[in-house]
Design an enzyme around this catalytic site. Structure first.
Site, PDB file in Angstrom:
ATOM      1  N   TRP A 270       0.824  -1.199   0.000  1.00  0.00           N
ATOM      2  CA  TRP A 270       0.000   0.000   0.000  1.00  0.00           C
ATOM      3  C   TRP A 270       0.867   1.261   0.000  1.00  0.00           C
ATOM      4  O   TRP A 270       0.635   2.195  -0.773  1.00  0.00           O
ATOM      5  CB  TRP A 270      -0.946  -0.022   1.187  1.00  0.00           C
ATOM      6  CG  TRP A 270      -2.016   1.030   1.237  1.00  0.00           C
ATOM      7  CD1 TRP A 270      -2.472   1.632   2.369  1.00  0.00           C
ATOM      8  CD2 TRP A 270      -2.813   1.552   0.165  1.00  0.00           C
ATOM      9  NE1 TRP A 270      -3.488   2.515   2.065  1.00  0.00           N
ATOM     10  CE2 TRP A 270      -3.716   2.479   0.714  1.00  0.00           C
ATOM     11  CE3 TRP A 270      -2.828   1.338  -1.213  1.00  0.00           C
ATOM     12  CZ2 TRP A 270      -4.634   3.196  -0.060  1.00  0.00           C
ATOM     13  CZ3 TRP A 270      -3.748   2.046  -1.990  1.00  0.00           C
ATOM     14  CH2 TRP A 270      -4.627   2.957  -1.418  1.00  0.00           C
TER      15      TRP A 270
ATOM     16  N   ARG B 242      13.409  -1.437   6.873  1.00  0.00           N
ATOM     17  CA  ARG B 242      14.759  -2.004   6.858  1.00  0.00           C
ATOM     18  C   ARG B 242      15.564  -1.442   5.688  1.00  0.00           C
ATOM     19  O   ARG B 242      15.034  -1.243   4.591  1.00  0.00           O
ATOM     20  CB  ARG B 242      14.707  -3.532   6.764  1.00  0.00           C
ATOM     21  CG  ARG B 242      14.063  -4.196   7.989  1.00  0.00           C
ATOM     22  CD  ARG B 242      14.078  -5.706   7.846  1.00  0.00           C
ATOM     23  NE  ARG B 242      13.518  -6.369   9.025  1.00  0.00           N
ATOM     24  CZ  ARG B 242      12.219  -6.582   9.209  1.00  0.00           C
ATOM     25  NH1 ARG B 242      11.346  -6.191   8.302  1.00  0.00           N
ATOM     26  NH2 ARG B 242      11.802  -7.185  10.304  1.00  0.00           N
TER      27      ARG B 242
ATOM     28  N   LYS C  79      -5.478   0.735   8.466  1.00  0.00           N
ATOM     29  CA  LYS C  79      -6.846   0.490   8.906  1.00  0.00           C
ATOM     30  C   LYS C  79      -6.810  -0.414  10.126  1.00  0.00           C
ATOM     31  O   LYS C  79      -6.416  -1.587  10.014  1.00  0.00           O
ATOM     32  CB  LYS C  79      -7.668  -0.152   7.783  1.00  0.00           C
ATOM     33  CG  LYS C  79      -7.754   0.718   6.528  1.00  0.00           C
ATOM     34  CD  LYS C  79      -8.373  -0.011   5.360  1.00  0.00           C
ATOM     35  CE  LYS C  79      -8.407   0.875   4.117  1.00  0.00           C
ATOM     36  NZ  LYS C  79      -8.982   0.177   2.940  1.00  0.00           N
TER      37      LYS C  79
ATOM     38  N   SER D 210      -9.701   0.098  -1.924  1.00  0.00           N
ATOM     39  CA  SER D 210      -8.481   0.454  -2.666  1.00  0.00           C
ATOM     40  C   SER D 210      -7.388  -0.595  -2.470  1.00  0.00           C
ATOM     41  O   SER D 210      -6.484  -0.403  -1.664  1.00  0.00           O
ATOM     42  CB  SER D 210      -7.968   1.816  -2.196  1.00  0.00           C
ATOM     43  OG  SER D 210      -7.903   1.876  -0.773  1.00  0.00           O
TER      44      SER D 210
ATOM     45  N   LYS E 149     -14.527  -3.352   8.969  1.00  0.00           N
ATOM     46  CA  LYS E 149     -14.864  -4.147   7.776  1.00  0.00           C
ATOM     47  C   LYS E 149     -13.927  -5.330   7.636  1.00  0.00           C
ATOM     48  O   LYS E 149     -14.279  -6.358   7.037  1.00  0.00           O
ATOM     49  CB  LYS E 149     -14.858  -3.265   6.532  1.00  0.00           C
ATOM     50  CG  LYS E 149     -13.556  -2.553   6.236  1.00  0.00           C
ATOM     51  CD  LYS E 149     -12.598  -3.331   5.369  1.00  0.00           C
ATOM     52  CE  LYS E 149     -11.290  -2.607   5.201  1.00  0.00           C
ATOM     53  NZ  LYS E 149     -10.308  -3.362   4.391  1.00  0.00           N
TER      54      LYS E 149
ATOM     55  N   ASP F 248     -15.718  -0.139   0.953  1.00  0.00           N
ATOM     56  CA  ASP F 248     -14.566  -0.935   1.382  1.00  0.00           C
ATOM     57  C   ASP F 248     -14.989  -2.322   1.834  1.00  0.00           C
ATOM     58  O   ASP F 248     -14.269  -3.304   1.643  1.00  0.00           O
ATOM     59  CB  ASP F 248     -13.845  -0.196   2.516  1.00  0.00           C
ATOM     60  CG  ASP F 248     -12.353  -0.488   2.537  1.00  0.00           C
ATOM     61  OD1 ASP F 248     -11.890  -1.316   1.741  1.00  0.00           O
ATOM     62  OD2 ASP F 248     -11.649   0.118   3.358  1.00  0.00           O
TER      63      ASP F 248
ATOM     64  N   THR G 263     -13.466  -5.799   0.153  1.00  0.00           N
ATOM     65  CA  THR G 263     -12.664  -6.659   1.026  1.00  0.00           C
ATOM     66  C   THR G 263     -13.300  -8.024   1.223  1.00  0.00           C
ATOM     67  O   THR G 263     -12.594  -9.014   1.434  1.00  0.00           O
ATOM     68  CB  THR G 263     -12.466  -5.970   2.393  1.00  0.00           C
ATOM     69  OG1 THR G 263     -12.058  -4.630   2.185  1.00  0.00           O
ATOM     70  CG2 THR G 263     -11.405  -6.671   3.222  1.00  0.00           C
TER      71      THR G 263
ATOM     72  N   SER H   8      -7.780  -9.514  -1.015  1.00  0.00           N
ATOM     73  CA  SER H   8      -7.977  -9.260   0.408  1.00  0.00           C
ATOM     74  C   SER H   8      -7.294 -10.329   1.264  1.00  0.00           C
ATOM     75  O   SER H   8      -7.658 -11.514   1.220  1.00  0.00           O
ATOM     76  CB  SER H   8      -9.476  -9.230   0.734  1.00  0.00           C
ATOM     77  OG  SER H   8      -9.691  -9.277   2.125  1.00  0.00           O
ATOM     78  N   ARG H   9      -6.321  -9.906   2.059  1.00  0.00           N
ATOM     79  CA  ARG H   9      -5.659 -10.848   2.971  1.00  0.00           C
ATOM     80  C   ARG H   9      -6.636 -11.381   4.003  1.00  0.00           C
ATOM     81  O   ARG H   9      -6.539 -12.533   4.439  1.00  0.00           O
ATOM     82  CB  ARG H   9      -4.480 -10.161   3.664  1.00  0.00           C
ATOM     83  CG  ARG H   9      -3.381  -9.756   2.713  1.00  0.00           C
ATOM     84  CD  ARG H   9      -2.155  -9.272   3.448  1.00  0.00           C
ATOM     85  NE  ARG H   9      -2.384  -8.090   4.251  1.00  0.00           N
ATOM     86  CZ  ARG H   9      -2.240  -6.849   3.809  1.00  0.00           C
ATOM     87  NH1 ARG H   9      -1.882  -6.625   2.555  1.00  0.00           N
ATOM     88  NH2 ARG H   9      -2.443  -5.817   4.605  1.00  0.00           N
TER      89      ARG H   9
ATOM     90  N   VAL I 189       0.287  -9.153   7.051  1.00  0.00           N
ATOM     91  CA  VAL I 189      -0.560  -8.766   8.174  1.00  0.00           C
ATOM     92  C   VAL I 189      -2.035  -8.928   7.820  1.00  0.00           C
ATOM     93  O   VAL I 189      -2.499  -8.432   6.788  1.00  0.00           O
ATOM     94  CB  VAL I 189      -0.271  -7.309   8.587  1.00  0.00           C
ATOM     95  CG1 VAL I 189      -1.232  -6.878   9.701  1.00  0.00           C
ATOM     96  CG2 VAL I 189       1.175  -7.168   9.053  1.00  0.00           C
TER      97      VAL I 189
END
Length: 333
Positions: A11, A32, A102, A131, A184, A237, A241, A247-248, A272
């Site tokens: 992102w 890093r 988020k 997004s 969400k 959103d 999602t 979407s993870r 994550v």
């Protein structure tokens, strides 16, 4: 304008590319040094394969944000406080911070903009909406909302980010936008779990719709405006999602629905999964506010108490009969 983007995940990288394309002088700051050097050398983030990065500076030194009139904080939600605290000594008082993560801070229940403002003392806007980085990086038409209690700051962010492929609206409802964006992710996990168990479009639509209702119920109780949950940060959103394999949260949910333990599912996703952390915060906020959130409650039990997802779904489907808009929260002032 000279800008710093802190966080070179998918992102942060997509937004840095967008801002550079808008003609801004961008410095992308990685966590890093090795990551910064790789980006500088390869001009591509492995999280966004095929997306070529334009001319910009790459570093792992937070001091590179010094003197910048705007800094975009694109770290995962759990790293927001630590990063904001580390940034504070180098930021100018007039710097505008833009929060694009988020989530809700575990333990405190604070929204991310509250943390950033407390740690840095800088005015903070929030940029949220449907997004996916994978699509913004490829210039797919996208819409977001810029939220700040000072509408002039929200409009500054709008002017900075907006172009012919990235449309930005404004609002002063920071509470509603941040809660919609964070919560969400919990519903998206549930939608993924449903898909993983083999349920269909009907079930996903049920979870999206009723999930939006309980999210709005909590958001309004905590000071958000009901119309925000019908906008880009809310239903927009939520839809993207809950339905996209980008979407993870949905991908992790699918694995849980297929029988994986929550931690194993997140490990398999390899990035994550914000909904996991947001589920605990949603549970705590709902209890504190006295707001009923049956879907989020079952999500918390599946993720943290070992409840079987099928038992959770059975519990949701066999609750007592209700009027559809009973205590929905949509029409409160």
């Amino acid at each position: 304008m000279e800008l710093a983007v802190i966080g070179s995940g998918g992102w942060g990288t997509a937004l840095a590319r967008l801002l550079a394309g808008n003609g801004h002088a961008v410095t992308l700051i990685s966590h890093r040094q090795a990551a910064a050097e790789r980006l500088a050398r390869e001009r591509e983030n492995p999280l966004l394969p095929g997306v070529r990065l334009p001319e910009m500076a790459f570093t792992a030194d937070l001091a590179a944000a010094a003197g910048k009139p705007m800094a975009v904080l694109a770290t995962p939600s759990f790293a927001v406080r630590e990063t904001a605290r580390a940034l504070a000594p180098v930021l100018a008082p007039e710097t505008v911070m833009v929060s694009v993560a988020k989530g809700i801070e575990a333990g405190t229940g604070l929204r991310l903009s509250e943390i950033i403002e407390a740690e840095t003392g800088c005015r903070t806007a929030v940029l949220c909406g449907p997004s996916h980085a994978e699509e913004v990086g490829r210039d797919i038409p996208t819409g977001c909302v810029s939220a700040c209690g000072d509408i002039a700051v929200a409009e500054l962010v709008q002017d900075t980010f907006m172009n012919e492929r990235f449309r930005v609206y404004t609002t002063t409802d920071v509470v509603g936008v941040e809660l919609a964006a964070a919560l969400k992710n919990v519903i998206a996990l549930c939608a993924g779990i449903s898909d993983g168990m083999g349920f269909g479009d009907n079930t996903r639509a049920l979870l999206i719709t009723r999930g939006l209702t309980e999210t709005a119920r909590l958001g309004v109780a905590l000071g958000g405006r009901s119309e925000t949950f019908a906008g880009l940060a809310g239903v927009g959103d939520l839809i993207v999602t809950c339905t996209s394999m980008h979407s993870r949260n949905r991908r992790a949910g699918i694995l849980i629905g297929q029988g994986r333990a929550p931690q194993a599912a997140m490990d398999a996703v390899g990035a994550v999964v914000e909904g996991y952390y947001a589920a605990r915060s949603a549970h705590q906020l709902a209890e504190k506010a006295g707001v009923e959130m049956p879907i989020a409650s079952q999500a918390y039990q599946v993720l943290y108490e070992g409840r079987d997802p099928r038992a959770a779904m059975h519990q949701l489907m066999t609750r007592g009969k209700r009027h559809e808009f009973e205590d929905a929260g949509w029409h409160r002032p």
